[in-house]
Design a protein around this motif. Structure first.
Motif, PDB file in Angstrom:
ATOM      1  N   MET A   1       0.825  -1.156   0.117  1.00  6.97           N
ATOM      2  CA  MET A   1      -0.111  -0.114   0.082  1.00  6.97           C
ATOM      3  C   MET A   1       1.046   1.312   0.088  1.00  6.97           C
ATOM      4  O   MET A   1       0.450   2.354  -0.542  1.00  6.97           O
ATOM      5  CB  MET A   1      -0.791   0.104   1.227  1.00  6.97           C
ATOM      6  CG  MET A   1      -2.165  -0.953   1.025  1.00  6.97           C
ATOM      7  SD  MET A   1      -3.068  -1.026  -0.241  1.00  6.97           S
ATOM      8  CE  MET A   1      -4.004   0.509   0.286  1.00  6.97           C
ATOM      9  N   ALA A   2       2.013   1.214   0.612  1.00  7.57           N
ATOM     10  CA  ALA A   2       2.895   2.306   0.829  1.00  7.57           C
ATOM     11  C   ALA A   2       3.432   2.587  -0.525  1.00  7.57           C
ATOM     12  O   ALA A   2       3.572   4.061  -1.082  1.00  7.57           O
ATOM     13  CB  ALA A   2       3.978   2.235   1.874  1.00  7.57           C
ATOM     14  N   SER A   3       3.761   1.659  -1.164  1.00  9.65           N
ATOM     15  CA  SER A   3       4.589   1.601  -2.468  1.00  9.65           C
ATOM     16  C   SER A   3       3.474   2.294  -3.617  1.00  9.65           C
ATOM     17  O   SER A   3       3.733   3.051  -4.242  1.00  9.65           O
ATOM     18  CB  SER A   3       4.995   0.455  -3.223  1.00  9.65           C
ATOM     19  OG  SER A   3       5.850  -0.041  -2.167  1.00  9.65           O
ATOM     20  N   VAL A   8       1.395   6.620  -6.977  1.00 12.20           N
ATOM     21  CA  VAL A   8       0.178   7.463  -7.275  1.00 12.20           C
ATOM     22  C   VAL A   8       0.416   8.985  -6.952  1.00 12.20           C
ATOM     23  O   VAL A   8       0.308   9.776  -8.003  1.00 12.20           O
ATOM     24  CB  VAL A   8      -0.948   6.967  -6.661  1.00 12.20           C
ATOM     25  CG1 VAL A   8      -2.227   8.325  -6.827  1.00 12.20           C
ATOM     26  CG2 VAL A   8      -1.265   5.703  -6.872  1.00 12.20           C
ATOM     27  N   THR A   9       1.207   9.218  -5.964  1.00 18.57           N
ATOM     28  CA  THR A   9       1.618  10.733  -5.411  1.00 18.57           C
ATOM     29  C   THR A   9       2.678  11.113  -6.660  1.00 18.57           C
ATOM     30  O   THR A   9       2.400  12.344  -6.980  1.00 18.57           O
ATOM     31  CB  THR A   9       2.073  10.756  -4.155  1.00 18.57           C
ATOM     32  OG1 THR A   9       0.967   9.854  -3.134  1.00 18.57           O
ATOM     33  CG2 THR A   9       2.440  12.232  -3.679  1.00 18.57           C
ATOM     34  N   ILE A  13       2.084  14.408  -9.002  1.00 15.57           N
ATOM     35  CA  ILE A  13       2.890  15.661  -9.003  1.00 15.57           C
ATOM     36  C   ILE A  13       3.623  16.087 -10.481  1.00 15.57           C
ATOM     37  O   ILE A  13       3.335  17.042 -10.679  1.00 15.57           O
ATOM     38  CB  ILE A  13       4.065  15.571  -7.907  1.00 15.57           C
ATOM     39  CG1 ILE A  13       3.168  15.425  -6.437  1.00 15.57           C
ATOM     40  CG2 ILE A  13       4.856  16.411  -8.062  1.00 15.57           C
ATOM     41  CD1 ILE A  13       4.363  15.357  -5.643  1.00 15.57           C
ATOM     42  N   SER A  14       3.894  14.825 -11.129  1.00 12.04           N
ATOM     43  CA  SER A  14       4.537  15.138 -12.328  1.00 12.04           C
ATOM     44  C   SER A  14       3.346  15.524 -13.192  1.00 12.04           C
ATOM     45  O   SER A  14       3.534  16.160 -14.333  1.00 12.04           O
ATOM     46  CB  SER A  14       5.257  13.910 -12.699  1.00 12.04           C
ATOM     47  OG  SER A  14       4.158  12.731 -12.760  1.00 12.04           O
ATOM     48  N   ARG A  15       2.053  14.876 -13.182  1.00 13.72           N
ATOM     49  CA  ARG A  15       1.144  15.138 -14.220  1.00 13.72           C
ATOM     50  C   ARG A  15       0.862  16.434 -13.735  1.00 13.72           C
ATOM     51  O   ARG A  15       0.489  17.240 -14.823  1.00 13.72           O
ATOM     52  CB  ARG A  15      -0.072  14.428 -13.817  1.00 13.72           C
ATOM     53  CG  ARG A  15      -1.226  14.486 -14.648  1.00 13.72           C
ATOM     54  CD  ARG A  15      -2.343  13.324 -14.662  1.00 13.72           C
ATOM     55  NE  ARG A  15      -3.306  13.537 -15.279  1.00 13.72           N
ATOM     56  CZ  ARG A  15      -4.522  13.838 -15.116  1.00 13.72           C
ATOM     57  NH1 ARG A  15      -4.701  14.588 -13.636  1.00 13.72           N
ATOM     58  NH2 ARG A  15      -5.448  14.161 -16.004  1.00 13.72           N
ATOM     59  N   PHE A  16       0.616  17.118 -12.861  1.00  9.28           N
ATOM     60  CA  PHE A  16       0.306  18.567 -12.557  1.00  9.28           C
ATOM     61  C   PHE A  16       1.369  19.635 -13.106  1.00  9.28           C
ATOM     62  O   PHE A  16       1.043  20.342 -13.672  1.00  9.28           O
ATOM     63  CB  PHE A  16       0.291  18.910 -11.067  1.00  9.28           C
ATOM     64  CG  PHE A  16       0.205  20.448 -10.776  1.00  9.28           C
ATOM     65  CD1 PHE A  16      -1.149  20.698 -10.676  1.00  9.28           C
ATOM     66  CD2 PHE A  16       1.000  21.216 -10.617  1.00  9.28           C
ATOM     67  CE1 PHE A  16      -1.487  22.009 -10.464  1.00  9.28           C
ATOM     68  CE2 PHE A  16       0.725  22.364 -10.192  1.00  9.28           C
ATOM     69  CZ  PHE A  16      -0.514  22.931 -10.336  1.00  9.28           C
TER      70      PHE A  16
END
Length: 69
Positions: A1-3, A8-9, A13-16
């Motif tokens: 889950m952490a991975s 996803v985070t 961030i890169s998508r933004f």
């Protein structure tokens, strides 16, 4: 889950950054307005409900009707 959360985070961030570069300042302004209008009240709601119930993050799943058995 952490991975998964880190992946996803990092993607978001890169998508933004990509969308901000592609669409320019109107995208950033819209993102800020939506964050202030929707994000801040929802975050405040979740924090106050958790404080009122004395519950942690995991316990907050119990109040959602979707996750009831």
């Amino acid at each position: 889950m952490a991975s998964l959360a880190v992946t996803v985070t990092t993607f978001n961030i890169s998508r933004f950054a990509v969308l901000g570069a592609k669409f320019g300042w109107p995208f950033v302004v819209q993102w800020l307005i939506i964050s202030l209008v929707l994000g801040l009240p929802l975050m405040t709601f979740h924090v106050t409900i958790g404080q009122y119930l004395g519950s942690g993050v995991i316990d907050m799943w119990r109040i959602s009707p979707i996750f009831q058995d």
